[in-house]
Scaffold this active site. Structure first.
Site, short mmCIF file in Angstrom:
data_model
loop_
_atom_site.label_atom_id
_atom_site.label_comp_id
_atom_site.label_asym_id
_atom_site.label_seq_id
_atom_site.Cartn_x
_atom_site.Cartn_y
_atom_site.Cartn_z
N SER A 135 -7.08 -2.26 -14.32
CA SER A 135 -7.38 -3.16 -13.20
C SER A 135 -7.81 -2.36 -11.98
O SER A 135 -7.36 -1.23 -11.77
CB SER A 135 -6.14 -3.99 -12.87
OG SER A 135 -6.30 -4.67 -11.64
N TYR A 160 2.40 -5.20 -10.52
CA TYR A 160 1.30 -5.37 -11.46
C TYR A 160 0.44 -4.12 -11.52
O TYR A 160 0.14 -3.59 -12.59
CB TYR A 160 0.46 -6.58 -11.07
CG TYR A 160 -0.84 -6.70 -11.83
CD1 TYR A 160 -0.85 -7.09 -13.16
CD2 TYR A 160 -2.06 -6.38 -11.22
CE1 TYR A 160 -2.04 -7.19 -13.87
CE2 TYR A 160 -3.25 -6.48 -11.92
CZ TYR A 160 -3.24 -6.88 -13.25
OH TYR A 160 -4.41 -6.97 -13.95
#
Length: 335
Positions: A135, A160
């Site tokens: 990501s 995350y």
């Protein structure tokens, strides 16, 4: 991107009922590859949309799915050893930056332990190549833009992001220890039809159609490199077809960067309605800018994003309006 001729292969996709997994699987099936999907159909957001994606894939030749979690190592290993895929595209994950502030354990389980299970099952089954999702969040609140793959990524600002950075480190260890090809993808704000319900595009569109107030963080002044899912799939397929080897990480970003405020205006235009907006402060863990340097992907993969943001949002809005009968009643995403 010029196509590269390849014989039909069997590819295992984790998260095949997820947003990017679905689009990747649909492309591979349409061109004649076999796809083995693994997905636990969890209820982080309304599972109806995952079942709708699954229905599309089930109607295509060459698709087989296992409804199970990547956190179950023994079940995952059985699939790998019985199906004997040529490679794995690992896209299953607990998504969402904001939700990671509420439930960090979900990210430790799905994103770290689950990814460890995928890598270990691949190694134990003799599968030499894993393409896996990372990501843009790993760049943290980096003052240098655009973000390049060689920039520092050791200051994540959300659980995350930390879980995705851990995946990259884990991938390197499997490459170093076992000579596996471990290819990481840092996605930059992907959007398109059959979208995730927890993401701004879907939430904004639903709120506009239901005349509900939209919370706009930081006045919509954050900048994002929105990337249409068709461009993402083209990048993933290039990694597969070009048989990228070794340990590599690629940014896959879009054709342009715009503010969230402009993004909302495009949605309003696509739906033909105005939003009711309430401005709120930026949320913890959220980046002010995500802008990708895609020169590595362009040079090594021939990656060249084609979908401009105005066209991509128009496509999404057309799809949303055509499917609003089942989209509007969906349960709101938790975050």
């Amino acid at each position: 991107m010029s196509p590269i001729e390849k014989k039909s292969r069997k590819i295992l996709i984790t998260g095949s009922a997820g947003f990017i997994g679905f689009h990747t699987a649909r492309f591979l099936l349409a061109r004649g590859d076999e796809v083995v999907g693994i997905d636990n159909f969890n209820d982080y957001y309304d599972v109806t949309v995952k079942e709708k994606r699954h229905e599309v894939l089930q109607a295509m030749k060459g698709y087989k799915v296992y409804r199970q979690s990547i956190t179950d190592y023994e079940a995952l290993l059985r699939v790998c050893q019985e199906e004997k895929p040529d490679l794995i595209i690992h896209l299953a994950a607990q998504a969402g930056v904001r939700y990671s502030l509420k439930n960090p354990w979900a990210y430790a389980s799905a994103n770290y332990v689950g990814t460890l299970n995928v890598f270990e099952a691949a190694h134990a089954s003799g599968i030499k190549t894993v393409v896996y999702a990372s990501s843009s969040s790993v760049y943290g609140d980096n003052a240098k833009t655009p973000f390049a793959e060689d920039d520092r990524t050791d200051t994540p600002i959300s659980t995350y992001a930390a879980s995705k950075k851990a995946n990259e480190l884990l991938a390197y260890s499997y490459h170093h220890l076992f000579g596996m090809n471990m290819i990481g993808i840092r996605f930059f704000t992907v959007y398109g039809d059959f979208y995730r319900l927890d993401m701004a595009l879907f939430k904004f569109a639903k709120s506009i159609m239901l005349d509900r107030e939209i919370q706009l963080h930081n006045g919509g002044d954050m900048k994002r490199e929105f990337t249409h899912v068709d461009d993402i799939v083209a990048g993933v397929i290039a990694m597969v077809d070009r048989e990228v080897a070794g340990y590599r990480i690629y940014n896959l970003g879009g054709s342009e960067t715009i503010s969230v405020k402009h993004f909302l205006a495009l949605i309003e235009a696509g739906l033909g309605r105005k939003a009711r907006v309430h401005n709120v402060p930026i949320q913890a863990g959220e980046l002010k800018e995500t802008i990708a340097d895609i020169s590595r992907a362009r040079q090594e993969l021939g990656f060249d994003p084609q979908v401009r943001i105005d066209d991509g949002i128009k496509r999404f809005c057309d799809w949303f309006l055509a499917n609003q009968s089942w989209l509007l009643p969906l349960k709101d995403a938790e975050n």
